[in-house]
Design a protein around this motif. Structure first.
Motif, PDB file in Angstrom:
ATOM      1  N   ILE A 494      29.215  22.673  41.882  1.00 49.84           N
ATOM      2  CA  ILE A 494      30.084  23.147  40.799  1.00 49.84           C
ATOM      3  C   ILE A 494      31.218  23.992  41.364  1.00 49.84           C
ATOM      4  O   ILE A 494      32.382  23.842  41.010  1.00 49.84           O
ATOM      5  CB  ILE A 494      29.256  23.953  39.772  1.00 49.84           C
ATOM      6  CG1 ILE A 494      28.324  23.015  39.005  1.00 49.84           C
ATOM      7  CG2 ILE A 494      30.167  24.700  38.812  1.00 49.84           C
ATOM      8  CD1 ILE A 494      27.342  23.709  38.107  1.00 49.84           C
ATOM      9  N   CYS A 495      30.863  24.876  42.301  1.00 46.99           N
ATOM     10  CA  CYS A 495      31.859  25.766  42.908  1.00 46.99           C
ATOM     11  C   CYS A 495      32.931  24.988  43.653  1.00 46.99           C
ATOM     12  O   CYS A 495      34.128  25.235  43.500  1.00 46.99           O
ATOM     13  CB  CYS A 495      31.182  26.709  43.903  1.00 46.99           C
ATOM     14  SG  CYS A 495      30.988  28.346  43.278  1.00 46.99           S
ATOM     15  N   HIS A 497      33.680  21.857  43.381  1.00 45.24           N
ATOM     16  CA  HIS A 497      34.450  21.039  42.457  1.00 45.24           C
ATOM     17  C   HIS A 497      35.527  21.868  41.762  1.00 45.24           C
ATOM     18  O   HIS A 497      36.682  21.462  41.651  1.00 45.24           O
ATOM     19  CB  HIS A 497      33.510  20.406  41.431  1.00 45.24           C
ATOM     20  CG  HIS A 497      34.215  19.548  40.434  1.00 45.24           C
ATOM     21  ND1 HIS A 497      34.221  19.822  39.095  1.00 45.24           N
ATOM     22  CD2 HIS A 497      34.975  18.444  40.590  1.00 45.24           C
ATOM     23  CE1 HIS A 497      34.948  18.913  38.466  1.00 45.24           C
ATOM     24  NE2 HIS A 497      35.404  18.059  39.349  1.00 45.24           N
ATOM     25  N   SER A 498      35.110  23.064  41.341  1.00 51.23           N
ATOM     26  CA  SER A 498      36.069  23.903  40.625  1.00 51.23           C
ATOM     27  C   SER A 498      37.167  24.390  41.574  1.00 51.23           C
ATOM     28  O   SER A 498      38.330  24.505  41.200  1.00 51.23           O
ATOM     29  CB  SER A 498      35.352  25.075  39.977  1.00 51.23           C
ATOM     30  OG  SER A 498      35.860  26.282  40.441  1.00 51.23           O
ATOM     31  N   GLN A 501      39.478  21.645  41.896  1.00 48.07           N
ATOM     32  CA  GLN A 501      40.309  21.608  40.690  1.00 48.07           C
ATOM     33  C   GLN A 501      41.413  22.642  40.757  1.00 48.07           C
ATOM     34  O   GLN A 501      42.553  22.388  40.432  1.00 48.07           O
ATOM     35  CB  GLN A 501      39.447  21.896  39.467  1.00 48.07           C
ATOM     36  CG  GLN A 501      38.899  20.665  38.796  1.00 48.07           C
ATOM     37  CD  GLN A 501      38.175  21.063  37.532  1.00 48.07           C
ATOM     38  OE1 GLN A 501      37.675  22.181  37.416  1.00 48.07           O
ATOM     39  NE2 GLN A 501      38.090  20.150  36.591  1.00 48.07           N
ATOM     40  N   ARG A 502      41.030  23.829  41.181  1.00 48.57           N
ATOM     41  CA  ARG A 502      41.989  24.936  41.238  1.00 48.57           C
ATOM     42  C   ARG A 502      43.139  24.645  42.168  1.00 48.57           C
ATOM     43  O   ARG A 502      44.297  24.863  41.855  1.00 48.57           O
ATOM     44  CB  ARG A 502      41.289  26.194  41.761  1.00 48.57           C
ATOM     45  CG  ARG A 502      40.686  27.041  40.731  1.00 48.57           C
ATOM     46  CD  ARG A 502      40.499  28.407  41.299  1.00 48.57           C
ATOM     47  NE  ARG A 502      41.714  29.170  41.130  1.00 48.57           N
ATOM     48  CZ  ARG A 502      41.955  29.941  40.087  1.00 48.57           C
ATOM     49  NH1 ARG A 502      41.069  30.052  39.140  1.00 48.57           N
ATOM     50  NH2 ARG A 502      43.077  30.609  39.985  1.00 48.57           N
ATOM     51  N   ASN A 663      38.445  32.158  37.180  1.00 50.46           N
ATOM     52  CA  ASN A 663      38.931  31.536  35.959  1.00 50.46           C
ATOM     53  C   ASN A 663      40.206  30.768  36.230  1.00 50.46           C
ATOM     54  O   ASN A 663      41.160  31.291  36.775  1.00 50.46           O
ATOM     55  CB  ASN A 663      39.205  32.591  34.892  1.00 50.46           C
ATOM     56  CG  ASN A 663      37.983  33.437  34.637  1.00 50.46           C
ATOM     57  OD1 ASN A 663      36.857  32.941  34.729  1.00 50.46           O
ATOM     58  ND2 ASN A 663      38.203  34.697  34.361  1.00 50.46           N
ATOM     59  N   LEU A 664      40.180  29.528  35.823  1.00 47.06           N
ATOM     60  CA  LEU A 664      41.326  28.682  36.082  1.00 47.06           C
ATOM     61  C   LEU A 664      42.477  29.065  35.153  1.00 47.06           C
ATOM     62  O   LEU A 664      43.599  29.267  35.573  1.00 47.06           O
ATOM     63  CB  LEU A 664      40.907  27.228  35.846  1.00 47.06           C
ATOM     64  CG  LEU A 664      41.820  26.174  36.391  1.00 47.06           C
ATOM     65  CD1 LEU A 664      42.068  26.404  37.859  1.00 47.06           C
ATOM     66  CD2 LEU A 664      41.203  24.815  36.150  1.00 47.06           C
ATOM     67  N   GLN A 809      29.475  27.838  35.160  1.00 44.64           N
ATOM     68  CA  GLN A 809      30.693  27.164  34.747  1.00 44.64           C
ATOM     69  C   GLN A 809      31.489  27.965  33.763  1.00 44.64           C
ATOM     70  O   GLN A 809      32.708  27.994  33.818  1.00 44.64           O
ATOM     71  CB  GLN A 809      30.335  25.810  34.166  1.00 44.64           C
ATOM     72  CG  GLN A 809      30.168  24.835  35.291  1.00 44.64           C
ATOM     73  CD  GLN A 809      30.505  23.473  34.838  1.00 44.64           C
ATOM     74  OE1 GLN A 809      29.700  22.856  34.193  1.00 44.64           O
ATOM     75  NE2 GLN A 809      31.692  23.050  35.153  1.00 44.64           N
ATOM     76  N   ILE A 812      33.324  30.177  35.649  1.00 48.00           N
ATOM     77  CA  ILE A 812      34.384  29.588  36.469  1.00 48.00           C
ATOM     78  C   ILE A 812      35.571  29.146  35.633  1.00 48.00           C
ATOM     79  O   ILE A 812      36.700  29.520  35.881  1.00 48.00           O
ATOM     80  CB  ILE A 812      33.844  28.400  37.277  1.00 48.00           C
ATOM     81  CG1 ILE A 812      32.906  28.907  38.360  1.00 48.00           C
ATOM     82  CG2 ILE A 812      34.984  27.624  37.896  1.00 48.00           C
ATOM     83  CD1 ILE A 812      32.264  27.813  39.127  1.00 48.00           C
ATOM     84  N   ASN A 813      35.325  28.323  34.660  1.00 48.59           N
ATOM     85  CA  ASN A 813      36.517  27.825  33.971  1.00 48.59           C
ATOM     86  C   ASN A 813      36.314  27.584  32.482  1.00 48.59           C
ATOM     87  O   ASN A 813      36.711  26.548  31.962  1.00 48.59           O
ATOM     88  CB  ASN A 813      37.060  26.571  34.642  1.00 48.59           C
ATOM     89  CG  ASN A 813      35.985  25.527  34.809  1.00 48.59           C
ATOM     90  OD1 ASN A 813      34.918  25.655  34.222  1.00 48.59           O
ATOM     91  ND2 ASN A 813      36.253  24.506  35.572  1.00 48.59           N
ATOM     92  N   ASN A 819      28.736  20.324  34.302  1.00 42.64           N
ATOM     93  CA  ASN A 819      29.390  19.360  35.170  1.00 42.64           C
ATOM     94  C   ASN A 819      28.330  18.387  35.688  1.00 42.64           C
ATOM     95  O   ASN A 819      27.679  18.620  36.690  1.00 42.64           O
ATOM     96  CB  ASN A 819      30.041  20.121  36.323  1.00 42.64           C
ATOM     97  CG  ASN A 819      30.873  19.231  37.181  1.00 42.64           C
ATOM     98  OD1 ASN A 819      30.687  18.018  37.192  1.00 42.64           O
ATOM     99  ND2 ASN A 819      31.788  19.823  37.908  1.00 42.64           N
TER     100      ASN A 819
END
Lengths: 857, 111
Positions: A494-495, A497-498, A501-502, A663-664, A809, A812-813, A819
């Protein structure tokens, strides 16, 4: 003690042994000679001499017993036995030591860093007596500094404090040998430095009480780094003068060195002098309290006294809080706990691994235990021996873990600047933390190492030694290991992936490499008056726009990738970023207006209060509704207390990537600066050329507008984005390392158990093969067994990961949705690893030669 | 032959060793021989138990070992009494005398 030292001096023991040998041989030879003289033959003489003396081995044992106390002798024997055992089973030893080192090392390293950041980060000596004080609205969590009059009343009337003080940070222009630069200053009340904060001076003296009277001579204390870099650490600096913002100051002291972490980037300290007018200011203001409690006074007592003084304005209460504990921005704190949780899972897996290895080892030796017990060994003696063995292995693992942890701390310091910068001093390996983690691992190892002995020892002699219950325990351990590994892997997935994404997510800003941002404050005369602030920044902006190459310029409080003032809104307190914008904000950054309109010249102080929101805010607070035209109630602090204002939403702007660590995108509200309460100054300049080339020209132009202010932190938005990514990357790397470690350890664990199972069942496999089972069947049954355990663990782990993951999650975002891709990826990796770990033992099982295996016993 | 000998009372071996060494330093074999002569083969001493006793006394600091050539010309480990050893011997002799006197008294009582 000397005996203990001698114990480790091998030479002493060797000498004693050889001397004893020579002594006994001398005796025997003389005796043989004597007996030969009396007429015996050589053979008879030798025989008789040996009989007379008695068994040499026995004598040697008895003599050795006199060299050391019994327990020490036993210990030496156990240690030797353990070392021999370990060298006989390098596979077991290596796996156990590796499991321990890999469990202890990263844990110690990470928690050392966290400890340094979390508990040593206040930066104040004896921080447990320090409290901070501020006003809090009776319904709310926001914090507001006090006006000078309020502070002075509390200072006058309180009795429970050893020292009660406040300070105000600011900037000044220092005119040094190499030009003018902006320096960070802190004006402090009397006693702040040496009594409240308890900072030491390495040169000179603290401020005197009379230096706090208005009209007294200007004096300063220099920060250590400032003294070193600007005055070449010259001790003769005391008594010299320097120019700060066009005034002459006398240097009276130099601070002792402290780490340049955020709250301590102060370069110069000055006395805080309250003007007569300021002393009459009441209510909210600029001054937060920093006070030191008298020894033995609790913070509750102090709070009661503060409440009694009642200097507070209506609607606000004075609140005291320990300084300790307020150590990180919430997003960094989240990240820290996530990492801490992750690394704890690694330790858990390592412990399960070690326990399972120890259990296997002990199980294999139950027969030995039973035999030795029937030969008269006491249970205590056997347990001591087994404990010694597991301690020898553990000690090696701990040393390995310590070394690993020591080197990992450096890696972490480099990878997690956001965390490590919180620490007062650069984090190093923390010994208590090492002892703690090593203690847990040792406990697990020795506990499970001695279980088989307890079991075997409590069995009546000659009873059949059943292994099934211990085997079940090992299987449970494997399942637990797989479950923990699965959770860890899912978290890492998850980390990562995020993070991906970031880094790939669009900034939401057009051509960030064309935007130069910097901080630009206001001179003292402008502060505190809205109209003057507005006029000041208007003149600043028009000066900037006059520089050739500049296309657009704007000023705001809060900006893309800059930290925003947080605004308490609804349940999600301090989660909404608030922006105060001057004109051209959206054009300069190139942020599209999605719907509605932008603020314009008609939105003045006297006109209807308006606001704009970003898409994220609209998504969260107005699902399936049109936010345009709706009213937002915002309570803004003012000198009269919290004032609720209804603001009409007039527009929605595009999301912009925020600085929040995990946070995205954050929900944001914008208000026009003309209707706001604060304009601090992030200035953005969009240019047609590389904006860094304009920096010096802009700075020069601004010197004419505001000679006492200097620009700070000038950077293109592109560079800022790169910095943010670099920080994020650290978390992703560390979490991935943890996951890889967890995977490796559980792989090792599965391999260990399966290899052990195969070894234990060699005979059974032989029989099955002799009865006609083919090799593939045998291999399959082993693989099936291992994979079943892994699958059970995986299922449990997936459930845990689903719970932990959705929390992770949301941290995170924002998306609560799990996910599933990350989860599935983790599961596949784990199954592959488990299959790999089972493969070697399964192959070995299929290679069993029935004849050999049956002959083996 | 061995049936005539009685086993040496517990704890007296140390005392006998100290006594023998108080005359002159000797090696283990020499002490064994001397013990046999002195006790005129009436007391059964296991030669093997001599060495643990010697090492124990050495550890206690009552004996000081020294390697030098023996009467046969070969190197042997000679034990000599230390000052502490001499003190210990005196103490043991005294307590032994007290004990025997007491025992004698008891035995003579009935006569």
């Amino acid at each position: 003690m000397r005996k203990l030292v001698n114990l480790f001096r091998r030479s002493r023991r060797e000498r004693l042994e050889s001397e004893l040998d020579r002594e006994l041989h001398y005796h025997l030879e003389r005796r043989i000679e004597e007996l030969r003289h009396s007429g015996l033959t050589d053979v008879e003489a030798k025989r008789q001499a040996a009989i007379d003396l008695g068994g040499i081995a026995k004598i040697q044992e008895d003599v050795r017993d006199t060299w050391y106390p019994t327990w020490l002798n036993n210990l030496i024997r156990d240690l030797r036995f353990s070392l021999r055992l370990m060298s006989n089973k390098p596979g077991f030893t290596l796996t156990a030591v590796l499991a321990l080192a890999l469990g202890i090392g990263p844990n110690t390293a990470l928690f050392s860093v966290i400890y340094a950041a979390a508990f040593e980060s206040t930066g104040y000596p004896q921080a447990d007596h320090l409290v901070q004080g501020f006003y809090q609205p009776k319904s709310g969590k926001s914090r507001h500094p006090l006006a000078a009059g309020d502070f002075l009343q509390y200072q006058r009337e309180s009795t429970v404090f050893e020292s009660f003080s406040t300070s105000k940070t600011g900037f000044a222009l220092y005119e040094g040998a190499h030009g003018t630069e902006q320096v960070r200053t802190q004006a402090t009340t009397h006693g702040y430095i040496t009594k409240t904060a308890k900072f030491d001076l390495i040169l000179g003296r603290d401020f005197l009480p009379e230096e706090f009277q208005s009209g007294s001579a200007n004096v300063v204390i220099l920060g250590h780094a400032f003294w070193k870099t600007r005055f070449a650490a010259e001790p003769g600096v005391i008594g010299r003068t320097m120019v700060l913002s066009r005034q002459v100051y006398t240097i009276i002291g130099v601070m002792s060195p402290r780490r340049a972490s955020e709250p301590f980037q102060i370069q110069i300290w000055k006395p805080l002098v309250f003007s007569a007018a300021e002393q009459n200011n009441r209510g909210l203001g600029d001054y937060s309290i920093l006070a030191r409690l008298r020894p033995g006074t609790s913070i509750t007592t102090a709070q009661t006294e503060m409440d009694r003084i009642q200097a507070n304005p209506a609607g606000y209460a004075i609140t005291l809080q320990p300084v300790r504990g307020e150590w990180a921005a919430s997003d960094t704190r989240n990240a820290i706990w996530l990492l801490g949780g992750g690394v704890s899972f690694v330790l858990l897996i390592a412990c399960a691994n070690l326990s399972s290895l120890m259990l296997a080892q002990g199980t294999a030796r139950q027969r030995e235990v039973a035999i030795r017990m029937s030969l008269g060994a006491t249970r205590a003696r056997l347990i001591t021996q087994f404990l010694t063995e597991s301690l020898v292995v553990s000690a090696m693992g701990c040393i390995g873990g310590g070394v690993l942890g020591w080197s990992l701390v450096r890696v972490l310091v480099a990878q997690l600047p956001a965390v490590t910068l919180l620490a007062e001093t650069e984090p190093t390996l923390n010994l208590p933390v090492l002892l703690f983690t090593a203690g847990i691992a040792l406990f697990a190892g020795t506990l499970f190492g001695s279980v088989p002995v307890w079991k075997a020892a409590s069995l009546s002699l000659g009873a059949s030694l059943k292994r099934s219950s211990l085997l079940r325990l090992r299987r449970v351990l494997i399942v637990a290991e797989c479950a923990a590994a699965m959770t860890l892997l899912a978290g890492a997935a998850i980390c990562v992936h995020s993070f991906w994404q970031r880094t790939t997510a669009e900034l939401g800003v057009k051509q960030p490499d064309r935007i130069l941002t910097f901080e630009f404050g206001m001179p003292a005369g402008v502060q505190g008056n809205h109209e003057r602030i507005d006029t000041y920044y208007q003149s600043v902006l028009s000066a900037i726009r006059s520089v050739p190459g500049v296309q657009l310029a704007t000023a705001s409080a809060g900006a893309p990738l800059a930290s925003h003032p947080r605004f308490p809104f609804g349940r999600e307190s301090d989660r909404v970023g608030i922006l105060h914008l001057m004109e051209n904000y959206f054009e300069t950054y190139g942020i599209p207006i999605v719907r509605g309109r932008e603020f314009d010249n008609k939105d003045r102080n006297a006109t209807e209060p308006v606001t704009m929101i970003n898409q994220e805010f609209a998504r969260i607070h107005y699902p399936n509704q049109d936010p345009l035209g709706q009213y937002l109630e915002m309570s803004l602090p003012s000198a009269k207390g919290m004032v609720p204002i209804q603001r009409r939403i007039v527009g929605i702007f595009h999301n912009v990537k925020s600085t929040g660590t995990l946070n995205l995108i954050e929900p944001e509200i914008a208000v026009p600066a003309t209707q706001g309460f604060s304009v601090a100054a992030t200035i953005a300049v969009r240019s047609s050329v590389d904006p860094t080339s304009l920096r010096d020209q802009i700075a020069k132009t601004l010197q004419q507008v505001a000679p006492t202010v200097a620009m700070r932190d000038a950077m293109t938005l592109d560079q800022m984005a790169a910095n943010v990514v670099k920080r994020e990357q650290g978390y992703a790397i560390v979490f991935s390392m943890l996951a890889a470690l967890g995977l490796l350890l559980s792989g090792l664990g599965i391999y260990g158990v399966m290899a052990f199972l195969v070894a234990q069942r060699t005979k059974e496999i032989g029989v099955r093969m002799a009865l006609g089972a083919d090799r593939r069947q045998v291999m399959h049954s082993i693989l099936r067994e291992g994979l079943t355990l892994a699958l059970v663990g995986l299922t449990i782990g997936a459930a845990a990961a689903a719970i932990a993951g959705s929390r992770l999650q949301s941290a995170i975002n924002e998306t609560q949705q799990l996910n599933y891709t990350a989860l599935a990826a983790a599961a596949v990796v784990l199954i592959l690893c488990a299959a790999g770990a089972c493969l070697a033992p399964a192959l070995r099982a299929s290679q069993v030669d029935p004849v050999d295996s049956l002959r083996a016993e | 032959m061995s049936s005539n000998k009685f086993p040496i009372p517990q704890g007296t071996l140390d005392m006998l060793i100290l006594q023998i060494l108080s005359l002159e330093p000797a090696h283990g074999y020499g002490i064994a021989q001397r013990l046999e002569q002195i006790t005129r083969e009436t007391v059964k001493i296991n030669q093997g138990s001599l060495y643990p006793a010697l090492h124990r006394l050495e550890q206690k600091g009552w004996l000081k070992p020294d390697w030098h050539a023996s009467e046969t010309g070969r190197e042997a480990k000679f034990y000599a009494l230390t000052a502490a050893g001499k003190k210990q011997l005196a103490a043991e002799r005294q307590s032994w005398q007290k004990l025997t006197t007491a025992v004698d008294l008891i035995f003579n009582e009935g006569q």
